[in-house]
Design a protein around this motif. Sequence first.
Motif, PDB file in Angstrom:
ATOM      1  N   ARG A   1       0.819  -1.109  -0.108  1.00 33.99           N
ATOM      2  CA  ARG A   1      -0.029  -0.044   0.058  1.00 33.99           C
ATOM      3  C   ARG A   1       0.869   1.284   0.121  1.00 33.99           C
ATOM      4  N   TYR A   2       0.815   2.149  -0.870  1.00 37.36           N
ATOM      5  CA  TYR A   2       1.534   3.364  -0.992  1.00 37.36           C
ATOM      6  C   TYR A   2       0.689   4.476  -0.787  1.00 37.36           C
ATOM      7  N   ARG A   3       0.895   5.102   0.419  1.00 36.78           N
ATOM      8  CA  ARG A   3      -0.001   6.297   0.705  1.00 36.78           C
ATOM      9  C   ARG A   3       0.602   7.437   0.973  1.00 36.78           C
ATOM     10  N   VAL A   4       0.590   8.555  -0.143  1.00 37.52           N
ATOM     11  CA  VAL A   4       1.077   9.704  -0.106  1.00 37.52           C
ATOM     12  C   VAL A   4       0.702  10.566   1.065  1.00 37.52           C
ATOM     13  N   ARG A   5       1.589  11.018   1.875  1.00 38.07           N
ATOM     14  CA  ARG A   5       1.067  11.821   2.927  1.00 38.07           C
ATOM     15  C   ARG A   5       0.656  13.215   2.532  1.00 38.07           C
ATOM     16  N   HIS A   6      -0.105  13.740   3.462  1.00 39.25           N
ATOM     17  CA  HIS A   6      -0.581  15.078   3.125  1.00 39.25           C
ATOM     18  C   HIS A   6       0.555  15.892   3.724  1.00 39.25           C
ATOM     19  N   PRO A   7       0.717  17.185   3.196  1.00 44.56           N
ATOM     20  CA  PRO A   7       1.941  17.929   3.892  1.00 44.56           C
ATOM     21  C   PRO A   7       2.021  18.000   5.349  1.00 44.56           C
TER      22      PRO A   7
ATOM     23  N   VAL B   1       6.458  14.601   9.024  1.00 49.62           N
ATOM     24  CA  VAL B   1       7.059  14.725  10.607  1.00 49.62           C
ATOM     25  C   VAL B   1       8.380  15.473  10.414  1.00 49.62           C
ATOM     26  N   THR B   2       8.672  16.517  10.952  1.00 52.56           N
ATOM     27  CA  THR B   2       9.922  17.305  11.215  1.00 52.56           C
ATOM     28  C   THR B   2      10.703  16.466  11.980  1.00 52.56           C
ATOM     29  N   THR B   3      11.948  15.930  11.146  1.00 56.77           N
ATOM     30  CA  THR B   3      12.859  15.057  12.201  1.00 56.77           C
ATOM     31  C   THR B   3      13.946  15.355  12.247  1.00 56.77           C
ATOM     32  N   SER B   4      14.965  14.633  13.017  1.00 55.48           N
ATOM     33  CA  SER B   4      16.342  15.124  13.135  1.00 55.48           C
ATOM     34  C   SER B   4      16.994  14.413  11.894  1.00 55.48           C
ATOM     35  N   SER B   5      16.506  13.840  10.938  1.00 54.18           N
ATOM     36  CA  SER B   5      17.222  13.408   9.736  1.00 54.18           C
ATOM     37  C   SER B   5      16.230  13.951   8.481  1.00 54.18           C
ATOM     38  N   PRO B   6      16.483  15.129   8.334  1.00 48.67           N
ATOM     39  CA  PRO B   6      15.432  16.120   7.692  1.00 48.67           C
ATOM     40  C   PRO B   6      15.629  15.779   6.330  1.00 48.67           C
ATOM     41  N   SER B   7      16.731  15.190   5.616  1.00 43.07           N
ATOM     42  CA  SER B   7      16.499  15.037   4.207  1.00 43.07           C
ATOM     43  C   SER B   7      15.930  13.925   3.792  1.00 43.07           C
ATOM     44  N   MET B   8      15.136  13.382   4.984  1.00 41.96           N
ATOM     45  CA  MET B   8      14.542  12.214   4.540  1.00 41.96           C
ATOM     46  C   MET B   8      12.821  12.377   5.018  1.00 41.96           C
ATOM     47  N   ASP B   9      12.573  13.589   5.151  1.00 44.15           N
ATOM     48  CA  ASP B   9      11.161  14.035   5.470  1.00 44.15           C
ATOM     49  C   ASP B   9      10.543  14.354   4.269  1.00 44.15           C
ATOM     50  N   ILE B  10       9.759  13.273   3.750  1.00 45.78           N
ATOM     51  CA  ILE B  10       9.156  13.370   2.493  1.00 45.78           C
ATOM     52  C   ILE B  10       7.843  12.990   2.613  1.00 45.78           C
ATOM     53  N   ALA B  11       6.933  13.536   1.865  1.00 47.19           N
ATOM     54  CA  ALA B  11       5.355  13.023   1.851  1.00 47.19           C
ATOM     55  C   ALA B  11       5.200  11.779   0.765  1.00 47.19           C
ATOM     56  N   LYS B  12       5.886  11.957  -0.494  1.00 47.66           N
ATOM     57  CA  LYS B  12       6.009  11.098  -1.295  1.00 47.66           C
ATOM     58  C   LYS B  12       7.358  10.779  -1.856  1.00 47.66           C
ATOM     59  N   ALA B  13       7.416   9.570  -2.413  1.00 48.78           N
ATOM     60  CA  ALA B  13       8.944   9.264  -2.925  1.00 48.78           C
ATOM     61  C   ALA B  13       8.727   9.289  -4.385  1.00 48.78           C
TER      62      ALA B  13
ATOM     63  N   GLY C   1      -2.082   7.817  -3.981  1.00 45.34           N
ATOM     64  CA  GLY C   1      -1.716   6.495  -3.714  1.00 45.34           C
ATOM     65  C   GLY C   1      -2.231   5.553  -4.308  1.00 45.34           C
ATOM     66  N   PHE C   2      -2.202   4.136  -3.774  1.00 46.24           N
ATOM     67  CA  PHE C   2      -2.494   3.169  -4.618  1.00 46.24           C
ATOM     68  C   PHE C   2      -2.212   1.781  -3.802  1.00 46.24           C
ATOM     69  N   ASP C   3      -2.830   0.847  -4.072  1.00 43.16           N
ATOM     70  CA  ASP C   3      -2.611  -0.702  -3.277  1.00 43.16           C
ATOM     71  C   ASP C   3      -2.091  -1.432  -4.372  1.00 43.16           C
ATOM     72  N   LEU C   4      -0.752  -1.797  -4.319  1.00 39.76           N
ATOM     73  CA  LEU C   4      -0.317  -2.851  -5.263  1.00 39.76           C
ATOM     74  C   LEU C   4      -0.382  -4.134  -5.133  1.00 39.76           C
ATOM     75  N   SER C   5      -0.757  -4.600  -3.806  1.00 41.17           N
ATOM     76  CA  SER C   5      -0.781  -6.038  -3.532  1.00 41.17           C
ATOM     77  C   SER C   5      -2.087  -6.565  -4.346  1.00 41.17           C
ATOM     78  N   SER C   6      -2.975  -5.760  -4.843  1.00 44.52           N
ATOM     79  CA  SER C   6      -4.096  -6.247  -5.400  1.00 44.52           C
ATOM     80  C   SER C   6      -3.698  -6.309  -6.858  1.00 44.52           C
ATOM     81  N   GLN C   7      -2.439  -6.002  -7.395  1.00 42.61           N
ATOM     82  CA  GLN C   7      -2.271  -5.567  -8.972  1.00 42.61           C
ATOM     83  C   GLN C   7      -1.102  -6.758  -9.525  1.00 42.61           C
ATOM     84  N   SER C   8      -1.172  -6.942 -10.748  1.00 43.91           N
ATOM     85  CA  SER C   8       0.145  -7.509 -11.438  1.00 43.91           C
ATOM     86  C   SER C   8       1.429  -6.722 -10.933  1.00 43.91           C
TER      87      SER C   8
END
Length: 478
Positions: free
Chosen positions: A299-305, A309-321, A348-355
Amino acid sequence: MRYLSTRGGMAPIDFADALVEGLAPDGGLVVPEEIPVFTGDELAGIAGAAYPEVAAVVLNRFVGHGVVGLDPAAIAEVAGAAYGPDRFDHADVVSLRPLDDGLVLCGLSHGPTLAFKDMAMQLVAGLLELVLGARGERMTVLGATSGDTGSSAEHALAGSAAVEVFMLSPLGRVTPFQAAQMFTITEPNIHNLVVRGVFDQCQDLVKQVTGDTAFKARHRIGAVNSINWGRVAAQAAYYLYASLRVASPGGVVSFAVPTGNFGNVYAGYIARRMGAPIHRLVVACNENDVLDEFLSTGRYRVRHPEEVVTTSSPSMDIAKASNLERFVYDLTGGDTGLVTDLFTGGSGFDLSSQSGWDAMAGARMVSGSSRHADRLATIRTVWQRCGVMVDPHTADGITVGRRFVENGVPMICLETAQPAKFAATIVEALGEAPPVPARWAGLLGLPQRYEVIDPTPQAVRDAISEASWTRSGGGRAG
Ligand SMILES: *Cc1c(COP(=O)(O)O)cnc(C)c1O
């Protein structure tokens, strides 16, 4: 080599166009028609070669024949300069250092801005200069940064006669060191636009401004962000280099990769398909665990902005990949219709139900996430046990990598930045400040140059129109 769109709506282009264009016009990502595979002899050659040669060999395969400006001799020269001793602070460019428990630290942040982004950006900037030079063209690079990408792109392109850079960063949200790395650049082709807003707004502004096709064409706007294929190609090189040096004869290695936009770890997946002896790819997320969720559930769920979360590893603070679309394209066997369905709309989408979900097992990609307390603990243990100070992102990789160590398979942990960039977290973990490399000493005291703007597309357009070379009727390099 020909390049296509993951959404099927682009006539094939060559590597040079892929480099300049960045995104495909149908909204998809640019991918090569096929992934080149090295023979055993070629891999043996790579195993013995110095880093710049490895990078050139890999790039040559992705460029192919007959691309204007990009013949093998020119590429070799650009790679030699990109990873030269005046830019990289380590004689080997990429360092390999054993830690404990079968872990090996792969140092990728010896470049000008002390983050692994330099590994790709230095090379991409050189290739861009070659292509634009051969065509007699200029371009505008418009980007958004949460810190590392911006300074890496600016340092790679500072002083370029062919490229004008406009970089948006969120006001007060990048570390003082990262801000100083960008804002102390004096070359007039670098423009720092500091936005009264957050990183996601910066990214949206880039999309809005480049969505104005007339404006985009007038200023020849392109991108060098993490979806540029040139960056993926350049990054595949260090996976080949490190795996071939660390693996025992006939053996394999695994990699632990601190992940945000999925660009770095996707390059590892490509390197494996090219023949690198890679067993598992460990995807390490921080509190923003979009990818950990996807890899474990489909399941790929893009986060709302506001969910980011603002974290202490900020270069990985992303809503979508952003690079995930390429991976899903591969998993579905290049099913452009399905990829278009899955990624249009963007929530987003749910790939587990897809080829394609079954193919996940063969991708040997595992994942986990690391929290603030985990990263502090890892920074401490690596310092105490091995005498190595790692940055918070690298610590996320090591934290998650440890969970997947297997007997006889070295776990190469990618070091993505130097601790000096994230001093506050290091002080919190160790009670002492990280050392600042000599060439950056005094950085925080230098005068800074930037323009603060409102978070509106018009403010960005105004800044570009006022400063750009197109104002003087340009379009071709003088
Ligand atoms: C950009 C960055 C990452 C994430 O890399 P992706 O290619 O977006 O996955 C991790 N660590 C650091 C220090 C970075 O700058």
